[in-house]
Design a protein around this motif. Sequence first.
Motif: not given
Lengths: 217, 347
Positions: B59-67, B195-204
Amino acid sequence: MTLILDHITKAYTDGPNEFKALDNASLEVKAGEFIAIVGPSGSGKSTMLSIAGALLSPTSGKVLLDGENIAGLSSKEVTKRRLDKIGFVFQAAHLVPYLKVKDQLNIIQVLAKKGKKHGNDLLAHFGLKHRMNNFPNELSGGERQRVAIARALMNDPQLILADEPTASLDSKRGQEVVKLLADEIKNRNKAGIMVTHDERVLSFADHIVTIRDGKIE
Amino acid sequence: MFLAIRELLFAKTKYILIGLIMVLTASLIFIISGLAQGLSSDNASAIQDLQADALIIEEEAEGEIGNSFIPADEREKMIEAQGGNNNASTLAIRMMNTTINDADQQIDIALFATERNGILMPDVAEGMFPQKADEVLADATLKQEGVRLGDQLQVEENTSYTVTGFTADQRYSHTPVVFISNDELEQFNAVAVQGEANTDGSYEVITKETALNGIPSYSQEQASLNMMIIFLYVIAAFVLAVFFYVMTLQKREQFGVLKALGAKSMYLIRGLIGQVILLSLISISIAVVVTFGIGALFPADMPFTLELETMLQPAIIIIVVSTIGAIVSLYQVIQIDPIEAIEGAAY
């Protein structure tokens, strides 16, 4: 009667004043008749011709063309009347610069959406067949005005209107052109009106109407 | 179109000159589009063509894979949550320097570490699919740097890989991508999911589009080129608008005569629009040929991608904006009064 101008007034407002370009003028032209309108500049003769040609609508009065009052028609209807019933010969011919002589005539058929093009017969009749693939700038003044007369006849109109047809011609060519116009009007039984300054061509007209200050004398 | 075509032919010089300007503008639009397209693939084709629909990152990466940094021991749990190895793979990206067969020349590469038999491994275009831990699949553009099948790529002090196969169109951040196995990595950047991604909220969960814009310089590069293209559209529209406006002013008397003879405004307008569209179509066709000609002169390693399908959209836009430009003249045509054909009658 092909054309009846019935008590026509055309008024313009000029600041606080009203100015009458035509004041209660009446005129009748029947088939086979050729009328010349003369008068000084600003007398109202161009206004008269424009109203007869459905280019301008009168402030009051009736314009009966072939029995129908065209003064009150919509601009779309008026355009159609011009195309179907009126032929124009303008000052300085006013040919379309990028059309060959044959196309100057054919454009009328294209606009009228009529398939058959009889332009070639008209050109032959006017002795212009050898010029049919020339552009207007390659013609002499007299030839240009002959093309303009042929164009005016293209839609087989009831009324032919000529605006100073001799203005850009010398006197000999001018006389030839007006004689041709008068002959065509007679032979084809059209009604014709010509506005002119040129007194030398008045002898070809059946009647001469003089306008002064918007009034017919 | 009776009048329109005859006028085009009569006033050839004028229309050829304006056509030339259109050809140049359209060519420039096509070339910059090709460059934008080329740079985009050069920068990100490995992400654009990634065999996945979504990416899971920190989540902290703000959309940037590299972070985004996810510890390796999360892997099994996360892959399992997406339905196993057939649905998801981890991805670790590292920019590295490499030397070929112990030569001196340094080459920049992007290492993409993922599961060897996972969904992210691209198809082999040449050579063989890697079998051992130190065998890798490399992007074919490495061949321009002199890399051949079987060559050793030395990265860092004591790691080297053997290229067993080449794959096509895998570039990242303007460097060729080398696909390695992720066996020894301590952390990875993202989990790619089909397909659809499932996350438990700690990831984006981000889309591939978001991931693209997270690549350093990707959106800036594209934005500046797109701005040039938009300006060229506006210029094309203005040039044509002014040209046809002046032409219409010049033809005022003639339009008056035609209207007096019985031409409707609509007929004259159709001719005008017809001329604009015809002029644009011919100019664009010539520009397509010119652009392919110029494209052929560019060096092979220049990021320039030209395809007829991608030229279609700018071509349509040019025609549309040109036509919009001509609308300025329509008002002129409509308000010309046929009375102007009679001298001295108009007040």
